[in-house]
Design an enzyme around this catalytic site. Structure first.
Site, PDB file in Angstrom:
ATOM      1  N   SER A  66      42.102  35.981  40.757  1.00 36.49           N
ATOM      2  CA  SER A  66      43.043  37.085  40.917  1.00 36.49           C
ATOM      3  C   SER A  66      43.107  37.564  42.356  1.00 36.49           C
ATOM      4  O   SER A  66      42.097  37.555  43.076  1.00 36.49           O
ATOM      5  CB  SER A  66      42.578  38.239  40.031  1.00 36.49           C
ATOM      6  OG  SER A  66      43.191  39.446  40.422  1.00 36.49           O
ATOM      7  N   GLU A 121      43.036  40.434  43.153  1.00 29.80           N
ATOM      8  CA  GLU A 121      42.137  41.596  43.258  1.00 29.80           C
ATOM      9  C   GLU A 121      40.829  41.242  43.951  1.00 29.80           C
ATOM     10  O   GLU A 121      40.089  42.136  44.356  1.00 29.80           O
ATOM     11  CB  GLU A 121      41.865  42.174  41.864  1.00 29.80           C
ATOM     12  CG  GLU A 121      43.055  42.905  41.266  1.00 29.80           C
ATOM     13  CD  GLU A 121      43.290  44.296  41.868  1.00 29.80           C
ATOM     14  OE1 GLU A 121      42.366  44.843  42.488  1.00 29.80           O
ATOM     15  OE2 GLU A 121      44.416  44.798  41.726  1.00 29.80           O
ATOM     16  N   ILE A 149      43.573  32.843  24.763  1.00 26.65           N
ATOM     17  CA  ILE A 149      44.864  32.342  24.254  1.00 26.65           C
ATOM     18  C   ILE A 149      45.773  33.457  23.737  1.00 26.65           C
ATOM     19  O   ILE A 149      46.999  33.290  23.663  1.00 26.65           O
ATOM     20  CB  ILE A 149      44.628  31.273  23.171  1.00 26.65           C
ATOM     21  CG1 ILE A 149      45.930  30.539  22.897  1.00 26.65           C
ATOM     22  CG2 ILE A 149      44.039  31.876  21.913  1.00 26.65           C
ATOM     23  CD1 ILE A 149      45.792  29.272  22.154  1.00 26.65           C
ATOM     24  N   TYR A 204      36.978  45.079  38.229  1.00 31.20           N
ATOM     25  CA  TYR A 204      37.728  43.878  37.859  1.00 31.20           C
ATOM     26  C   TYR A 204      37.657  42.856  38.996  1.00 31.20           C
ATOM     27  O   TYR A 204      37.309  41.687  38.799  1.00 31.20           O
ATOM     28  CB  TYR A 204      39.186  44.264  37.569  1.00 31.20           C
ATOM     29  CG  TYR A 204      40.105  43.096  37.299  1.00 31.20           C
ATOM     30  CD1 TYR A 204      40.334  42.667  35.995  1.00 31.20           C
ATOM     31  CD2 TYR A 204      40.741  42.425  38.335  1.00 31.20           C
ATOM     32  CE1 TYR A 204      41.177  41.596  35.749  1.00 31.20           C
ATOM     33  CE2 TYR A 204      41.577  41.359  38.096  1.00 31.20           C
ATOM     34  CZ  TYR A 204      41.795  40.947  36.801  1.00 31.20           C
ATOM     35  OH  TYR A 204      42.621  39.871  36.566  1.00 31.20           O
ATOM     36  N   LEU A 237      33.096  34.755  24.088  1.00 28.08           N
ATOM     37  CA  LEU A 237      32.865  34.084  25.364  1.00 28.08           C
ATOM     38  C   LEU A 237      31.504  34.437  25.962  1.00 28.08           C
ATOM     39  O   LEU A 237      30.923  33.653  26.717  1.00 28.08           O
ATOM     40  CB  LEU A 237      33.985  34.492  26.328  1.00 28.08           C
ATOM     41  CG  LEU A 237      34.225  33.629  27.556  1.00 28.08           C
ATOM     42  CD1 LEU A 237      34.457  32.180  27.185  1.00 28.08           C
ATOM     43  CD2 LEU A 237      35.405  34.170  28.334  1.00 28.08           C
TER      44      LEU A 237
HETATM   45  P1  GDP Z   1      47.139  45.110  38.061  1.00 27.42           P
HETATM   46  O1  GDP Z   1      47.609  44.918  39.460  1.00 27.42           O
HETATM   47  O2  GDP Z   1      46.608  43.885  37.437  1.00 27.42           O
HETATM   48  O3  GDP Z   1      46.235  46.269  37.916  1.00 27.42           O
HETATM   49  O4  GDP Z   1      48.481  45.404  37.224  1.00 27.42           O
HETATM   50  P2  GDP Z   1      49.141  46.774  36.742  1.00 27.42           P
HETATM   51  O5  GDP Z   1      50.505  46.403  36.284  1.00 27.42           O
HETATM   52  O6  GDP Z   1      48.268  47.480  35.746  1.00 27.42           O
HETATM   53  O7  GDP Z   1      49.216  47.703  38.050  1.00 27.42           O
HETATM   54  C1  GDP Z   1      50.017  47.337  39.151  1.00 27.42           C
HETATM   55  C2  GDP Z   1      50.120  48.516  40.105  1.00 27.42           C
HETATM   56  O8  GDP Z   1      50.875  49.551  39.486  1.00 27.42           O
HETATM   57  C3  GDP Z   1      48.779  49.154  40.489  1.00 27.42           C
HETATM   58  O9  GDP Z   1      48.789  49.426  41.862  1.00 27.42           O
HETATM   59  C4  GDP Z   1      48.770  50.466  39.699  1.00 27.42           C
HETATM   60  O10 GDP Z   1      48.005  51.503  40.333  1.00 27.42           O
HETATM   61  C5  GDP Z   1      50.243  50.794  39.730  1.00 27.42           C
HETATM   62  N1  GDP Z   1      50.647  51.757  38.711  1.00 27.42           N
HETATM   63  C6  GDP Z   1      51.358  52.893  38.926  1.00 27.42           C
HETATM   64  N2  GDP Z   1      51.529  53.559  37.792  1.00 27.42           N
HETATM   65  C7  GDP Z   1      50.943  52.838  36.804  1.00 27.42           C
HETATM   66  C8  GDP Z   1      50.808  53.032  35.390  1.00 27.42           C
HETATM   67  O11 GDP Z   1      51.270  54.016  34.823  1.00 27.42           O
HETATM   68  N3  GDP Z   1      50.155  52.038  34.710  1.00 27.42           N
HETATM   69  C9  GDP Z   1      49.644  50.937  35.336  1.00 27.42           C
HETATM   70  N4  GDP Z   1      49.022  49.990  34.601  1.00 27.42           N
HETATM   71  N5  GDP Z   1      49.735  50.754  36.661  1.00 27.42           N
HETATM   72  C10 GDP Z   1      50.379  51.688  37.396  1.00 27.42           C
END
Ligand code: GDP
Length: 316
Positions: free
Chosen positions: A121, A123, A9, A145, A51
């Site tokens: 997801s 993923e 939540i 993940y 959890l």
């Molecule tokens: P996710 O898809 O749940 O992992 O969401 P994120 O927002 O963390 O990442 C989305 C995409 O952005 C992925 O392909 C990351 O490799 C890319 N990415 C590029 N630069 C960054 C960064 O500085 N931070 C994060 N979190 N993701 C990044």
């Protein structure tokens, strides 16, 4: 009064979902990790617990006897899942099974149907062979993940076979001003706002070429609710059908913040490049559109605009 039980939540989706269910007149119960700051969730009954404490979760679920269960709790960051792969397996994978079993036991104890929604997801598809992906796309996760989410997704199907209304909503990236800053979209919009105000000069990012299908978080919460209440339990891809690169998100966010030359303000830091990163995740949500009457309401430009506006006004 219908009753719901929510895990996760304190996250973006949990906050939107609890607000919605409270507004609908639901008796909303939630599991709150004792180690986390207690979320402010007006109208929600919070139960402290972990959890991964399966016995605690089972007795709680049987006692509450909810009509709907939403499993949103997760190690939600792919980046963190590389740092803590075993914890990710326990929370994103095994804990979902504990909750599914609890739901089935509650259903058998009370004789009332329990509707279970697993926040799955994109993923789970990892580096998919074709685009867009749908419910028939083979599971091929490429990070801890995705692998843990794939296990929970498969077990949701197993429990559906045992007579539980168990839905797996395969959610593509979904964003909002409530997205924590470890996600790239919020990192970009918060950074662009800070640069626009002269409070920062640059942001450091990883892979700018990654393409994601970015949607509006409240739309995805709406899909979860529709899936819970659908006549038939199934797997549903929830996505807009259009992917954009991180670079495109950066350009749109900086333009919205009024910073014209984003290239001067964005550095690429290998520390943010992941060991394996799906290059393009795009979802085909035809089944959800047809069977749930769901559709995304908010365009990419609107999502970027709302997030930048929120970050600009927060800085005031
Ligand atoms: P996710 O898809 O749940 O992992 O969401 P994120 O927002 O963390 O990442 C989305 C995409 O952005 C992925 O392909 C990351 O490799 C890319 N990415 C590029 N630069 C960054 C960064 O500085 N931070 C994060 N979190 N993701 C990044």
């Amino acid at each position: 009064m219908p009753r719901a039980f929510i895990t996760g939540i304190s996250g973006q989706d949990g906050s939107y979902l609890s607000e919605r269910l409270v507004a609908e007149g639901y008796d909303v119960h939630a599991l709150a990790f004792s180690s986390e700051p207690t979320p402010s969730s007006p109208g929600v009954v919070l139960h402290c617990g972990d959890l991964t404490d399966i016995d605690r979760v089972r007795s709680l679920v049987v006692e509450i006897a909810p009509d709907e269960i939403y499993n949103l709790a997760a190690i939600s960051s792919v980046a963190r899942s590389w740092q803590e792969p075993d914890l990710t397996a326990r929370i994103n994978g095994l804990a979902a099974v504990g909750l599914l079993e609890s739901a089935l036991q509650a259903q058998e104890a009370t004789g009332n149907a329990v509707r279970f929604v697993q926040a799955s997801s994109a993923e789970i598809f990892g580096e998919p062979a074709h685009s867009p992906q749908d419910e028939h796309t083979p599971l091929r996760p490429v990070n801890p993940y995705g692998a843990a989410k794939a296990y929970a997704h498969l077990m949701t199907g197993v429990y559906r076979g045992r007579g539980l209304h168990a839905v797996s909503a395969i959610l593509y990236n979904h964003e909002s001003p409530r997205r924590p800053a470890q996600f790239v979209t919020r990192k970009i919009t918060a950074g662009a706002a800070a640069i626009a105000r002269g409070e920062a000069d640059s942001i450091s990012l990883g892979n700018l070429d990654a393409r994601r299908d970015w949607g509006w978080a409240p739309d995805y919460v709406d899909a979860l609710v529709r899936a819970a209440r659908a006549d038939r339990a199934d797997d549903y891809v929830i996505a807009t059908g259009q992917s954009r690169s991180v670079r495109e998100f950066v350009a749109a966010a900086f333009a919205k913040a009024g910073v014209s030359d984003w290239e001067r303000h964005v550095r690429v830091d290998p520390a943010f490049v992941r060991p394996a990163d799906p290059s393009d995740l795009t979802g085909d949500s035809s089944r959800a559109r047809k069977q749930l009457g769901w559709r995304p309401t908010t365009s990419f430009e609107e999502i970027v605009g709302r997030m930048v506006e929120a970050d600009l006004s927060q800085a005031d």
